[in-house]
Write an enzyme that holds these catalytic residues in place. Structure first.
Site, short mmCIF file in Angstrom:
data_model
loop_
_atom_site.label_atom_id
_atom_site.label_comp_id
_atom_site.label_asym_id
_atom_site.label_seq_id
_atom_site.Cartn_x
_atom_site.Cartn_y
_atom_site.Cartn_z
CB SER A 13 -64.18 11.54 0.82
OG SER A 13 -63.23 12.35 1.57
N GLY A 14 -65.52 14.35 -1.01
CA GLY A 14 -66.46 15.54 -0.80
C GLY A 14 -67.76 15.06 -1.65
CB ALA A 15 -70.50 17.20 -2.73
CB ALA A 16 -67.78 15.40 -6.78
CB THR A 43 -68.34 18.91 0.64
OG1 THR A 43 -67.74 18.74 -0.70
CG2 THR A 43 -69.88 18.60 0.91
CB ALA A 46 -71.06 24.36 1.70
N GLY A 48 -74.13 28.66 2.77
CA GLY A 48 -75.37 29.19 2.00
C GLY A 48 -76.30 27.95 1.65
CD GLU A 116 -76.28 31.84 -1.23
OE1 GLU A 116 -75.78 31.32 -0.47
OE2 GLU A 116 -76.13 31.09 -2.57
CG ASP A 219 -53.18 17.87 -4.38
OD1 ASP A 219 -52.83 19.02 -4.40
OD2 ASP A 219 -53.35 17.29 -3.54
CG HIS A 240 -67.64 34.73 -0.63
ND1 HIS A 240 -68.30 35.77 0.22
CD2 HIS A 240 -68.64 33.82 -0.97
CE1 HIS A 240 -69.55 35.06 0.25
NE2 HIS A 240 -69.66 34.33 -0.23
NE ARG A 291 -70.54 33.95 -4.15
CZ ARG A 291 -70.59 32.83 -3.97
NH1 ARG A 291 -69.69 32.01 -4.24
NH2 ARG A 291 -71.55 32.59 -3.16
CG HIS A 352 -65.73 31.05 -2.06
ND1 HIS A 352 -65.91 30.83 -0.83
CD2 HIS A 352 -67.01 30.80 -2.73
CE1 HIS A 352 -67.19 30.06 -0.78
NE2 HIS A 352 -67.65 30.36 -1.89
NE ARG A 387 -68.94 28.58 -6.99
CZ ARG A 387 -69.49 28.59 -5.77
NH1 ARG A 387 -70.99 28.51 -5.78
NH2 ARG A 387 -68.86 28.81 -4.86
#
Ligand code: FAD
Ligand code: SIN
Length: 534
Positions: A13-16, A43, A46, A48, A116, A219, A240, A291, A352, A387
């Site tokens: 149930s996060g951003a995706a 999510t 987060a 930045g 960033e 998972d 990070h 990073r 991270h 990333r």
């Protein structure tokens, strides 16, 4: 419990997960499972922001270029172009959902854009220094308001339901949903749908020190692997550079935007060069190098000088500027007696982000019919070997939407689920099990940190390989004989993912991006994905 049937089952149930749900729910019934609270994933944490080309002087080509430079050439250019070109639209839709991005003040821009590491342009939209919490809140509100979406917290997905679990085995490998442990009842329920989307986030907690929340145990990667999906680039774990060093608070991130707004990395007093910057000795981009470069430089200085941490200092900026840009960090650190307007912050690198994952195409399709994946659980080709900052939330929105679009477009060819066999609940709980599970959990995280961290050697990787295999045998025995608990489910997945990381790291005989191995310090001319096939 009989199997509960929905049109689409989304795990996460996060951003995706919520992006996919909102895009599907106009005419479909959608179930969204979360293993804890609905806002319990990365999510909400987060800080930045989200990268997108929104400034007249910026270009898609520049965002693509920066993404591929950070990714050390391992990115899939087609994916990078797809995500980058869909970014401005995704930001517009989030604003429409009510995400209160900081407005641009000075130059007539619609939004304030921060900077960033690795970005050659200001292109990060944000909500102060707590962007994720605002995004999660807006998506959750939209999902709650939609009667076609059922949100179910505290359901720990155990394994995907495939043709093997159907009353009549069909052998085509189709995924029909998931078995999940219901924390409220202590029983395992079955949820089925024509399509299933994995949006379970990353595997940061495979490591002792991580900025990720407690539930980031990989998972979804483990479930997909067990069901028969390929995974790739699992050796690419992002560290990070600037996690707070504090003996009590172990995983508080100090956003990269602080370096973007002028924060400097310095050696602490009392050592040669104390109080002075060091990044300029490591990379001409200084504090704003990607990073992997900054994390390795800090690791190098810490080991060279026997330090516990280095300093991140923004106290040379006016106090009002600091409080306005970083209100959350300012308040949190003041609680810990660190006044960032007057003194530097002790920081260390920490795990991270999981760059590798379940292989998907541009529609979010995995190798198995009926199974999609989006967000940190997946390997879409966007991030390559490292990333670029603030490209991750973006990937969640773009692929959450892409998966929903593909399911919609192919609805008539997705067969409805067959009758599913219930979970075998005949096994009992062993009271010793809980203590051993906790010990095993701590052991994995410690040896992954020690042997499969920022700087690797083949010898250390081989040791980790040996340890992970021994532990896996032990845990398989528990898993086979005893009743499942949330801790046991996560332990089994952590081990599965640790194994995938170590195997992938041993396969890659070069140093590229996040995989830095002393025995093979050079980068090979050809960039190749590490693909593991079940
Ligand atoms: P998550 O948001 O992690 O959600 C995972 C969901 O899956 C949760 O609902 C969880 O309950 C559920 N789940 C997991 N396992 C199970 C299971 N077995 N059963 C049922 N449900 C399950 N990225 C950026 O782009 N910009 C940033 O500024 C930024 N800052 C960050 C700061 C921090 C401290 C961290 C940790 C990450 C940051 N990232 C940032 C990365 C980014 O937040 C994540 O990659 C992204 O939010 C992942 O979203 P997701 O939807 O894939 O998964
Ligand atoms: C940060 O705010 O430094 C995190 C950004 C990211 O992970 O992309």
């Amino acid at each position: 419990m009989p199997t509960e049937i929905y049109d689409v089952v989304i795990i996460g149930s996060g951003a995706a997960g919520l992006t996919a749900a909102i895009n599907l729910a106009q005419d479909k019934s959608v179930l969204v499972l979360a293993k804890g609270a609905i806002n319990g994933g990365s999510t909400s944490w987060a800080q930045g922001g989200i990268a997108a080309v929104l400034d007249a002087g910026d270009t898609f080509e520049s965002h693509v270029h920066d993404t591929m430079i950070a990714g050390a050439g391992l990115n899939n250019r087609e994916t990078v172009e797809f995500v980058v070109s869909n970014a401005p639209g995704a930001i517009d839709r989030l604003a429409t959902l009510g995400v209160p991005f900081n407005a641009g003040a000075d130059f007539g821009e619609r939004w304030h854009l921060t900077q960033e590491g690795g970005h050659s342009h200001r292109r990060i939209v944000h909500v102060d220094d707590a962007t994720g919490a605002a995004v999660q809140a807006a998506l959750t509100r939209a999902a709650e308001a939609n009667p076609n979406i059922t949100l179910m917290p505290d359901m720990v997905a155990i394994d995907l339901i495939t043709s093997r679990n159907a009353e009549k085995y069909s052998g085509d490998g189709h995924v029909w949903g998931v078995y999940a442990f219901n924390k409220a009842t202590g029983h395992v329920d079955a949820f089925a749908g024509r399509a299933t989307i994995l949006a379970t986030g990353g595997a940061g907690r495979t490591y002792l020190f991580s900025t990720a929340p407690r539930g980031a145990t990989g998972d979804g990667i483990a479930m997909a692997w067990r069901a028969g999906c390929r995974v790739s680039n699992m050796e690419m774990n992002q560290f990070h550079p600037t996690c707070l060093y504090n003996l009590e608070v172990k995983n508080f991130l100090i956003t990269e935007a602080m370096r973007g707004e002028g924060g400097l990395l310095k050696l602490p007093p009392g050592v040669p060069g104390g109080g002075k910057r060091f990044m300029d000795r490591h990379d001409k981009r200084g504090e704003l190098a990607p990073r992997d470069v900054v994390a390795r430089a800090i690791d190098h200085e810490i080991k060279r000088l026997g330090l516990d941490y280095v300093h991140l200092d923004i106290s040379h900026k006016p106090p009002e500027f600091i409080k306005e840009h970083f209100p959350t960090i300012y308040a949190r650190l003041l609680d810990l007696d660190i006044d960032i307007t007057k003194e530097p912050i002790p920081v260390v690198p920490a795990q991270h982000y999981t760059c590798g994952g379940v292989i998907i195409d541009l529609n979010g399709c995995t190798d198995l019919p009926g199974l999609y994946a989006a967000g940190e659980v997946s390997e879409s080709g966007l991030h390559g070997a490292n990333r670029l900052a603030s490209n991750s939330l973006l990937e969640c929105f773009v692929f959450g939407e892409a998966a929903a679009r593909h399911i919609d477009a192919n609805w008539d060819s997705l067969p409805p689920p067959p009758p599913i066999r219930p979970w075998d609940e005949s096994r009992v709980t062993d009271s010793d099990e809980e203590v051993i599970v906790k010990h095993n959990w701590a052991e994995i995280r410690r040896f992954m940190w020690d042997y499969v961290g920022i700087v690797r050697t083949t010898k250390r990787l081989e040791r980790a390989h040996h340890r992970v295999n021994l532990l896996a045998q032990e845990v398989d025995e528990y898993y086979g004989n005893f009743r499942v608990t949330p801790d046991l489910i996560e332990l089994r997945n952590l081990l599965e993912v640790a194994r995938l990381i170590v195997r992938s790291a041993l396969y890659r005989k070069e140093s590229r991006g996040l995989h830095y191995v002393l025995d093979y310090p050079d980068m090979l001319p050809l960039a190749r994905d590490t693909v593991l096939i079940p």
